[in-house]
Design an enzyme around this catalytic site. Structure first.
Site, PDB file in Angstrom:
ATOM      1  N   GLU A  38      46.595 -46.634 -58.862  1.00  0.00           N
ATOM      2  CA  GLU A  38      46.459 -47.816 -59.733  1.00  0.00           C
ATOM      3  C   GLU A  38      45.343 -48.718 -59.215  1.00  0.00           C
ATOM      4  O   GLU A  38      45.075 -48.708 -58.010  1.00  0.00           O
ATOM      5  CB  GLU A  38      47.780 -48.631 -59.688  1.00  0.00           C
TER       6      GLU A  38
ATOM      7  N   LYS B 271      43.983 -52.159 -57.773  1.00  0.00           N
ATOM      8  CA  LYS B 271      44.687 -53.206 -57.024  1.00  0.00           C
ATOM      9  C   LYS B 271      44.238 -54.552 -57.573  1.00  0.00           C
ATOM     10  O   LYS B 271      43.119 -55.012 -57.308  1.00  0.00           O
ATOM     11  CB  LYS B 271      44.378 -53.083 -55.534  1.00  0.00           C
TER      12      LYS B 271
ATOM     13  N   ASP C 299      43.742 -58.441 -58.134  1.00  0.00           N
ATOM     14  CA  ASP C 299      43.589 -59.521 -57.162  1.00  0.00           C
ATOM     15  C   ASP C 299      44.118 -60.811 -57.778  1.00  0.00           C
ATOM     16  O   ASP C 299      43.371 -61.662 -58.237  1.00  0.00           O
ATOM     17  CB  ASP C 299      42.102 -59.661 -56.804  1.00  0.00           C
TER      18      ASP C 299
ATOM     19  N   TYR D 251      53.740 -53.462 -61.937  1.00  0.00           N
ATOM     20  CA  TYR D 251      53.386 -52.284 -61.145  1.00  0.00           C
ATOM     21  C   TYR D 251      54.522 -51.734 -60.286  1.00  0.00           C
ATOM     22  O   TYR D 251      54.311 -50.793 -59.544  1.00  0.00           O
ATOM     23  CB  TYR D 251      52.143 -52.521 -60.291  1.00  0.00           C
TER      24      TYR D 251
ATOM     25  N   LYS E 203      41.095 -50.527 -49.732  1.00  0.00           N
ATOM     26  CA  LYS E 203      40.370 -51.776 -49.995  1.00  0.00           C
ATOM     27  C   LYS E 203      38.885 -51.496 -50.144  1.00  0.00           C
ATOM     28  O   LYS E 203      38.293 -50.805 -49.304  1.00  0.00           O
ATOM     29  CB  LYS E 203      40.576 -52.752 -48.822  1.00  0.00           C
TER      30      LYS E 203
ATOM     31  N   CYS F  58      17.756 -89.562 -53.667  1.00  0.00           N
ATOM     32  CA  CYS F  58      17.429 -88.165 -53.950  1.00  0.00           C
ATOM     33  C   CYS F  58      16.625 -87.586 -52.779  1.00  0.00           C
ATOM     34  O   CYS F  58      15.640 -88.190 -52.349  1.00  0.00           O
ATOM     35  CB  CYS F  58      16.621 -88.088 -55.242  1.00  0.00           C
TER      36      CYS F  58
ATOM     37  N   CYS G 129      12.863 -87.054 -54.296  1.00  0.00           N
ATOM     38  CA  CYS G 129      11.966 -88.108 -54.782  1.00  0.00           C
ATOM     39  C   CYS G 129      12.406 -89.509 -54.355  1.00  0.00           C
ATOM     40  O   CYS G 129      11.775 -90.487 -54.742  1.00  0.00           O
ATOM     41  CB  CYS G 129      11.844 -88.041 -56.303  1.00  0.00           C
TER      42      CYS G 129
ATOM     43  N   CYS H 255      20.359 -87.425 -59.596  1.00  0.00           N
ATOM     44  CA  CYS H 255      19.178 -88.190 -59.225  1.00  0.00           C
ATOM     45  C   CYS H 255      18.744 -88.940 -60.471  1.00  0.00           C
ATOM     46  O   CYS H 255      18.659 -88.362 -61.552  1.00  0.00           O
ATOM     47  CB  CYS H 255      18.083 -87.235 -58.760  1.00  0.00           C
TER      48      CYS H 255
ATOM     49  N   CYS I 208      10.986 -87.009 -60.813  1.00  0.00           N
ATOM     50  CA  CYS I 208      11.432 -86.258 -59.627  1.00  0.00           C
ATOM     51  C   CYS I 208      10.832 -84.853 -59.664  1.00  0.00           C
ATOM     52  O   CYS I 208      11.094 -84.090 -60.597  1.00  0.00           O
ATOM     53  CB  CYS I 208      12.961 -86.187 -59.621  1.00  0.00           C
TER      54      CYS I 208
END
Ligand code: 9MJ
Length: 686
Positions: free
Chosen positions: A120, A122, A124, A232, A321, A415, A418, A433, A439
């Site tokens: 199957e 896996k 996550d 599962y 894995k 910033c 600038c 900014c 800028c």
């Protein structure tokens, strides 16, 4: 689906409605094959709600109206797992997978080549347990430490892929099913898009989003999140219902109304296991959900019992894995990147580390709220994650490894590029900014966007060249690009006369564009290609878009109040209008488009492209479909008009087939595009 008859016609109607709604849910959420239109579903649900309001004594906990309940008063209760939720041993390469098959064969004293394994993907997500008594869902819990979890029944009841009542006439008195709760990529992106549009926090990845949703006490929150469940394992079931193999039990779960992975395969011997792991690794990128490996299980249940367990893991299963996508490293510094709209993004400068074969030295921290959530500081040890081709993310801080000399990460007041003031508006997550196109960082990003392939498509004007032009102050606005002369360009280092001539020629070509590209190129916040196209289709000419009120912008298909506000504010700025006038002055033009809501040949249709096309790039195919009025989406649903499947098309193609959506190949697409593109009805009026 047949509902039992009673003497009372109201009770009969309630039963019939419930059966119809359960069937519709099952077809939509478990089989991915909708059976009735959404409006019909809504009508049935409303009717059931009305009847239940008039007859509250008829409301039962398994009614489809009862998915969202009240929050638990005192947090989540502890739940003892009757059968421990074990973890799995891991295998990281082919040798370890083969060693697993060998160990199993030795213990069973049998020939390795003859052992059947159920394999199957896996998933996550988060492992959960669901307990059904006499067919009714009575408890849902997290894994916790494997022995004790948290009772999150109210949240799990909101998932439409979890049956509140098992399907079938004869049901086991007791069933405990385990599986994974996860969020699909498309669901996750939609959720984050909505959060961004509201100016709220985004989730770092689908797993965090799923976990965060299940942790909320108010089940209304989980109900609004696109969570899915895939079964599962059967942990407990009445003896009479036991089947000879795990794969047969999975089939039984499907019959009870659960979704089990369509990728499940039964293979034999070590070679079968290795082939499955390899093929799952290849299919991984095409799935609309995250997987981090494959789970390999001895299929025969008697053999499983014989093999038993070692400490915390079964001997009959193994998790293969995929190469680690997570690593630990240290945040050495944090710098702030200024984007096209002035947004300041904190970027962690990391001690370089190899993650799945790539050296990672930077990771995005998104915004200050994310830094607060992670509790990240400079010099902290962190876990970083790289999934597919997305920018590396910081998953968490290893607080146990925090040294004494950490420093707080602070948003600069000015910033970094600038020196303009940095502002954080209202409760917006982002800081910006205030320098605008003054800028240089914003100017560079704005020019990169302006020149990009889907905007004015200026061939040969790459990132480095734009940086050089802005740094020399030869280019301050997009219009300045069209004033560049080949002689001057050739003065740049590493710029041959021929390249300079080519660039001027491609600027000349890009000067003649379409109105939709021009609007997209302006870089208005949240105005992508689709919105630019919608604006052009609706208003027809630039002046009408520039002068449109918020209300008339909101009347355009797919434009909501937030995007309407961005568009309106953009054109209200005198300097943006000047930029546009200047561009027109230097000769940027487009053909006029017919005004009004004239239907394009593919208006109202949503298309999906999948796999590799041979003669067209995906962007080209998309642009040509959009130009004919279609929307191009990343995921297949029952609303999809057609799916174009190229080489190595995967799960989207499969889903289209399941849903009965039209599938066509590249040749058929080209024929259709050519037919419409040459038809008089799709020609622009001039
Ligand atoms: C996942 N995570 O997809 C198991 N799992 O079986 C699958 N996890 C598992 N099986 C027994 N597909 C323990 C855990």
């Amino acid at each position: 689906m047949c509902a039992k008859k009673s003497a009372d016609p109201i009770i009969d109607e309630i039963r019939t409605l419930r059966a119809q709604l359960e069937q519709a849910n099952y077809r939509y959420y478990v089989e991915d094959a909708p059976s009735i239109p959404d409006v019909e579903y809504d009508r049935l649900l409303r009717r059931l709600q009305e009847l239940e309001a008039e007859h509250p004594e008829q409301v039962t906990p398994d009614s489809p109206t009862q998915r969202v309940g009240a929050p638990p008063a005192e947090g989540f209760p502890e739940v003892q797992h009757a059968v421990a939720m074990l973890s799995l041993d891991n295998a990281f390469d082919e040798q370890e997978v083969r060693a697993f098959a060998r160990r199993v064969a030795e213990r069973l004293e049998t020939d390795e080549q003859g052992i059947r394994f159920c394999c199957e993907p896996k998933l996550d997500g988060l492992a959960v347990s669901l307990v059904y008594e006499n067919g009714l869902l009575v408890q849902g819990a997290t894994r916790g430490d494997g022995r004790t979890g948290e009772g999150i029944t109210a949240n799990l009841r909101t998932l439409k892929s979890i049956p509140l009542k098992l399907r079938g006439d004869h049901l086991p008195a007791l069933l405990e099913v385990r599986g994974e709760v996860y969020m699909s990529h498309s669901g996750f992106e939609k959720l984050n898009d909505e959060a961004r549009a509201r100016g709220s926090k985004v989730f770092a990845n689908p797993r965090n989003a799923a976990a965060g949703s299940l942790r909320q006490l108010d089940p209304g929150i989980a109900a609004a999140r696109p969570l899915e469940f895939c079964a599962y394992q059967v942990a407990r079931i009445d003896e009479a219902w036991l089947r000879p193999s795990h794969s047969a039990l999975m089939q039984q779960l499907r019959e009870f109304g659960f979704r089990a992975s369509p990728e499940i395969d039964v293979v034999t011997g070590a070679d079968g296991l290795v082939d499955f792991c390899e093929s799952m690794g290849k299919r991984r990128e095409q799935l609309d959900y995250d997987i981090d490996g494959a789970v390999l299980k001895v299929d025969d249940l008697r053999a499983q019992r014989e093999l038993g367990f070692v400490s915390r893991a079964p001997r009959w299963a193994m998790a293969f894995k995929f190469p680690a996508q997570e690593q630990t490293t240290v945040i050495r510094d944090v710098t702030f990147q200024v984007g096209r709209t002035g947004r300041l993004t904190p970027v962690a400068r990391l001690e370089p580390v190899q993650v799945a074969g790539v050296t990672v030295s930077n990771a995005t921290l998104h915004n200050m709220d994310e830094i607060k959530r992670l509790d990240a500081r400079i010099n902290d040890t962190v876990i970083i994650r790289r999934a597919g081709d997305v920018i590396p993310q910081i998953v968490s801080v290893v607080l146990d490894a925090r040294p004494e000399d950490t420093r707080a990460i602070e948003m600069p007041e000015q910033c970094p590029v600038c020196d303009s003031r940095v502002e954080r508006l209202g409760d917006e997550v982002d800081a910006r900014c205030s320098g605008g196109l003054f800028c240089p960082a914003q100017r560079k990003e704005a020019l990169k966007h302006f020149a990009s392939r889907r905007a004015l498509d200026i061939d040969g004007l790459g990132t480095k060249l734009i940086d050089a032009l802005v740094e020399r102050e030869w280019v301050k606005t997009p219009a300045d690009l069209f004033r560049l002369e080949a002689v001057k360009l050739a003065e740049l280092p590493r710029m041959a006369q021929k390249s300079a001539d080519n660039l001027v020629a491609s600027l000349e070509r890009s000067r003649h564009t379409t109105l939709a590209r021009f609007i997209y190129a302006l870089g208005i916040t949240e105005v992508g290609e689709a919105t630019a196209n919608a604006l052009v289709l609706h208003f027809g000419e630039l002046q009408r878009i520039m002068d449109a009120s918020r209300a008339s912008l909101e009347a355009v298909a797919d434009i909501g109040p937030i995007v309407a506000g961005h568009i309106h504010n953009f054109f209200a700025e005198a300097h943006n209008r000047e930029t546009i006038e200047d561009l027109i002055r230097v000769g940027v033009d487009w053909e006029e488009v017919e005004v009004g809501e004239r239907e394009q040949p593919l208006t109202g249709q949503t298309w999906v492209l999948t796999g590799t096309l041979e003669t067209l790039t995906r962007d080209e195919a998309k642009a040509r479909l959009v130009a004919l009025g279609a929307k191009v989406s990343g995921s297949v649903s029952k609303k999809t008009h057609a799916v174009v499947a190229g080489e190595a098309a995967g799960s989207k193609l499969e889903k289209a087939r399941q849903l009965g959506v039209e599938v066509m190949d590249e040749q058929a697409l080209l024929a259709l595009l050519n037919q419409h593109e040459s038809a008089p009805s799709s020609e622009n009026a001039s």
